[in-house]
Design a protein around this motif. Structure first.
Motif, PDB file in Angstrom:
ATOM      1  N   GLN A  33       0.918  -1.110   0.075  1.00  0.00           N
ATOM      2  CA  GLN A  33       0.005   0.009   0.097  1.00  0.00           C
ATOM      3  C   GLN A  33       0.824   1.137   0.084  1.00  0.00           C
ATOM      4  N   HIS A  75       4.962   5.130  -3.492  1.00  0.00           N
ATOM      5  CA  HIS A  75       4.643   3.619  -3.442  1.00  0.00           C
ATOM      6  C   HIS A  75       5.864   2.637  -3.225  1.00  0.00           C
ATOM      7  N   GLU A 119      -7.232   6.435  -5.583  1.00  0.00           N
ATOM      8  CA  GLU A 119      -6.228   5.509  -4.630  1.00  0.00           C
ATOM      9  C   GLU A 119      -6.162   6.123  -3.451  1.00  0.00           C
ATOM     10  N   ARG A 122      -6.950   3.907   0.091  1.00  0.00           N
ATOM     11  CA  ARG A 122      -5.894   3.702   0.856  1.00  0.00           C
ATOM     12  C   ARG A 122      -6.329   4.228   2.436  1.00  0.00           C
ATOM     13  N   ALA A 143      -8.944  -4.219   3.492  1.00  0.00           N
ATOM     14  CA  ALA A 143      -8.137  -3.438   2.250  1.00  0.00           C
ATOM     15  C   ALA A 143      -8.292  -4.546   1.198  1.00  0.00           C
TER      16      ALA A 143
END
Length: 218
Positions: free
Chosen positions: A2, A57, A201, A205, A218
């Protein structure tokens, strides 16, 4: 893996404000690597500094981003980064941030740093993520900064006017049991880099709690 949310404050030498802004925007526009996604850049009114918000990331490459993209800009005096691993982003509100690029109808915005009483941190956080809807103010996010010495929690607010944001903090945030202190900083001059899918995104998250109080899996 994540992504991690990063908020980077950039301290600027006096008289170099426009030079740094132009150089930073140019570098970020060329930042197309898969390890980081710039979301937006702000000017902080009270401090005359810049703030970069991005999704990371690959944390092993984060230092490279700071060194090669931000700290190489002439006029940068220093940087301070906050890494955010948990919190709540309100998806419907965060999608509206893309409209802040417009010169016609940008809303007033502010960051609120919150100090919480040790031992009452969870209660304060739970109350903040469940603040009631307000006619003039929207909460973009409530995130945790317990590893930071600057604050324990951070909010981003959008409102129709700056006075509404100040009043909201006084009436709704500072009255929460466990909140010790707050610091509000006005946000100006939005430059949005993220695309719609990047904001989606971000919201996924850091999902909103369900009505039962549990976070979605998740």
């Amino acid at each position: 893996m994540q992504p991690t949310l990063a908020v980077i404050d950039i301290d600027i030498f006096s008289g170099k404000d426009e030079l740094v802004r132009e150089g930073l925007l140019e570098n970020l526009a060329c930042c197309t690597g898969e390890f980081i996604t710039p979301l937006w850049v702000n000017w902080l009114r009270e401090r005359a500094d810049l703030r970069v918000v991005c999704l990371v990331h690959d944390l092993t490459r984060f230092d490279d981003f700071l060194l090669d993209v931000i700290r190489t800009v002439p006029g940068v005096r220093g940087t301070a980064a906050q890494l955010i691993f948990d919190g709540v982003v309100h998806g419907d509100v965060v999608m509206d941030l893309r409209l802040q690029n417009s010169v016609w109808n940008p809303r007033a915005a502010a960051t609120v740093f919150v100090k919480s009483q040790p031992g009452q941190d969870r209660e304060a956080y739970d109350a903040l993520i469940r603040l009631p809807k307000h006619q003039e103010v929207d909460v973009v996010w409530v995130v945790k900064l317990f590893h930071s010495n600057e604050a324990d929690l951070m909010l981003v607010l959008l409102g129709e006017r700056t006075a509404a944001l100040t009043g909201y903090v006084m009436s709704w945030v500072r009255t929460i049991p466990g909140v010790v202190d707050t610091q509000l900083t006005s946000i100006l001059d939005w430059q949005i880099f993220g695309q719609a899918e990047d904001f989606i995104e971000l919201a996924r998250r850091f999902p909103e709690p369900t009505p039962t109080g549990h976070r979605p899996a998740a």
